[in-house]
Scaffold this motif. Sequence first.
Motif, PDB file in Angstrom:
ATOM      1  N   GLU A 162      34.946  46.090  24.179  1.00 21.80           N
ATOM      2  CA  GLU A 162      36.147  46.848  24.522  1.00 21.80           C
ATOM      3  C   GLU A 162      36.000  47.314  25.967  1.00 21.80           C
ATOM      4  O   GLU A 162      35.308  48.284  26.250  1.00 21.80           O
ATOM      5  CB  GLU A 162      36.328  48.034  23.583  1.00 21.80           C
ATOM      6  N   PHE A 163      36.622  46.591  26.897  1.00 21.49           N
ATOM      7  CA  PHE A 163      36.527  46.944  28.309  1.00 21.49           C
ATOM      8  C   PHE A 163      37.239  48.261  28.590  1.00 21.49           C
ATOM      9  O   PHE A 163      38.303  48.539  28.033  1.00 21.49           O
ATOM     10  CB  PHE A 163      37.176  45.854  29.168  1.00 21.49           C
ATOM     11  N   ASP A 164      36.653  49.065  29.474  1.00 22.78           N
ATOM     12  CA  ASP A 164      37.360  50.210  30.034  1.00 22.78           C
ATOM     13  C   ASP A 164      38.355  49.713  31.078  1.00 22.78           C
ATOM     14  O   ASP A 164      38.326  48.546  31.491  1.00 22.78           O
ATOM     15  CB  ASP A 164      36.376  51.188  30.674  1.00 22.78           C
ATOM     16  N   SER A 165      39.202  50.611  31.547  1.00 21.86           N
ATOM     17  CA  SER A 165      40.256  50.217  32.484  1.00 21.86           C
ATOM     18  C   SER A 165      39.702  49.680  33.799  1.00 21.86           C
ATOM     19  O   SER A 165      40.353  48.880  34.473  1.00 21.86           O
ATOM     20  CB  SER A 165      41.181  51.401  32.760  1.00 21.86           C
ATOM     21  N   SER A 166      38.492  50.089  34.172  1.00 20.77           N
ATOM     22  CA  SER A 166      37.918  49.660  35.452  1.00 20.77           C
ATOM     23  C   SER A 166      37.008  48.438  35.325  1.00 20.77           C
ATOM     24  O   SER A 166      36.557  47.893  36.344  1.00 20.77           O
ATOM     25  CB  SER A 166      37.123  50.809  36.079  1.00 20.77           C
ATOM     26  N   ASP A 167      36.728  47.988  34.113  1.00 18.68           N
ATOM     27  CA  ASP A 167      35.823  46.850  33.912  1.00 18.68           C
ATOM     28  C   ASP A 167      36.506  45.534  34.278  1.00 18.68           C
ATOM     29  O   ASP A 167      37.696  45.340  33.999  1.00 18.68           O
ATOM     30  CB  ASP A 167      35.360  46.779  32.456  1.00 18.68           C
ATOM     31  N   LYS A 168      35.732  44.632  34.879  1.00 18.51           N
ATOM     32  CA  LYS A 168      36.237  43.307  35.228  1.00 18.51           C
ATOM     33  C   LYS A 168      35.155  42.266  34.954  1.00 18.51           C
ATOM     34  O   LYS A 168      33.963  42.563  35.021  1.00 18.51           O
ATOM     35  CB  LYS A 168      36.646  43.241  36.704  1.00 18.51           C
ATOM     36  N   LYS A 169      35.586  41.055  34.653  1.00 19.60           N
ATOM     37  CA  LYS A 169      34.672  39.928  34.460  1.00 19.60           C
ATOM     38  C   LYS A 169      35.157  38.767  35.302  1.00 19.60           C
ATOM     39  O   LYS A 169      36.309  38.337  35.185  1.00 19.60           O
ATOM     40  CB  LYS A 169      34.621  39.523  32.984  1.00 19.60           C
ATOM     41  N   THR A 170      34.274  38.254  36.167  1.00 20.32           N
ATOM     42  CA  THR A 170      34.610  37.133  37.040  1.00 20.32           C
ATOM     43  C   THR A 170      33.860  35.892  36.580  1.00 20.32           C
ATOM     44  O   THR A 170      32.643  35.936  36.366  1.00 20.32           O
ATOM     45  CB  THR A 170      34.246  37.455  38.501  1.00 20.32           C
ATOM     46  N   LEU A 171      34.593  34.793  36.419  1.00 15.53           N
ATOM     47  CA  LEU A 171      34.006  33.537  35.956  1.00 15.53           C
ATOM     48  C   LEU A 171      34.453  32.394  36.854  1.00 15.53           C
ATOM     49  O   LEU A 171      35.598  32.365  37.321  1.00 15.53           O
ATOM     50  CB  LEU A 171      34.446  33.232  34.521  1.00 15.53           C
ATOM     51  N   GLN A 172      33.558  31.441  37.067  1.00 18.00           N
ATOM     52  CA  GLN A 172      33.928  30.202  37.731  1.00 18.00           C
ATOM     53  C   GLN A 172      34.407  29.208  36.682  1.00 18.00           C
ATOM     54  O   GLN A 172      34.045  29.303  35.504  1.00 18.00           O
ATOM     55  CB  GLN A 172      32.733  29.620  38.486  1.00 18.00           C
ATOM     56  N   THR A 173      35.232  28.260  37.101  1.00 16.77           N
ATOM     57  CA  THR A 173      35.682  27.241  36.158  1.00 16.77           C
ATOM     58  C   THR A 173      34.470  26.479  35.625  1.00 16.77           C
ATOM     59  O   THR A 173      33.545  26.142  36.364  1.00 16.77           O
ATOM     60  CB  THR A 173      36.660  26.261  36.832  1.00 16.77           C
ATOM     61  N   GLY A 174      34.478  26.256  34.321  1.00 14.56           N
ATOM     62  CA  GLY A 174      33.367  25.579  33.666  1.00 14.56           C
ATOM     63  C   GLY A 174      32.259  26.500  33.211  1.00 14.56           C
ATOM     64  O   GLY A 174      31.379  26.088  32.445  1.00 14.56           O
ATOM     65  N   GLU A 175      32.275  27.754  33.660  1.00 17.43           N
ATOM     66  CA  GLU A 175      31.245  28.710  33.263  1.00 17.43           C
ATOM     67  C   GLU A 175      31.560  29.260  31.875  1.00 17.43           C
ATOM     68  O   GLU A 175      32.687  29.669  31.594  1.00 17.43           O
ATOM     69  CB  GLU A 175      31.171  29.853  34.270  1.00 17.43           C
TER      70      GLU A 175
END
Length: 287
Positions: A162-175
């Motif tokens: 459950e992400f908080d409002s400030s949480d982010k996840k960055t992914l590259q394509t294929g990851e």
Amino acid sequence: MALAVLVLFALVAVPASATEVSELEIRSSVQDATAANIATFTITADDFAAFWYDIDDGVSSEVLYYDNGAGASNPNGPLGLAAGGSNVIDEDELYYLSAPQQVDSEIGLAFADANGNDKIDPGETFVPEDADIATYYKIGLFGDEYVALDGDPSELAKLIIEFDSSDKKTLQTGEEWELGEGLSLVPMQIDLDGEKVWLQLKKNGVEIDSEVIDASSSATDLQRTYVYEDDDDRAIFYCYVDAVFRGTESNIVQLKYVFLRSDDVMELDTGDDYGVFEIKSFSYTVP
């Protein structure tokens, strides 16, 4: 020895090292029956730290309740050392209750509803696909946190992410992002215009769902939201595509408001035993 005080406690395992203990004893407030007998008492998360409490939403759900007169057969007196007292809790005198608590989801707090309002107000919805994810229900069960599906305490699922409002996840394509319980998310491709991303959801390495999400400047919040549901239109996983980037060397997607609950639903029924307790009802109130 006669009972003078009553303390509810739990032993909780914690990671052990050369300088750490492996168990932590958590005690409740003391019910002192030395001077006067106790006919009733109530213990909640305010009194007992082992009960579930959601600090972000400020909600709890668990109550332990003792009533000396509640049992159909209660030959022993109230707890205490005074005249008529005893150190016995008779059958049907000790109750454990827990009720689902409705909370706002982070995505529900953040975005407009289908009517274009600036922010979701109580009772309004946010429904990408067929699942309303503006709110959901949490419940504590003997200290553990669960999602009560559709607010039903007889159908519980573990809350995994459950992400908080400030949480982010960055992914590259294929990851591949391992989410938990065998689920993983992969951004497969970003289109040539850098406006859409193809998301693939896997279970134990096998695709179970996929969808192309529009993240262009004209896309609505609903269009930017990917939801995976069960057969009853209840969200198992969702995320919001905040941004996509197509470059010469890498393609990147940024996700927010990620939510995941277990797809392994624990079903409870009247008459089931749970520890030393028997489930009597799903609509009970404290006497």
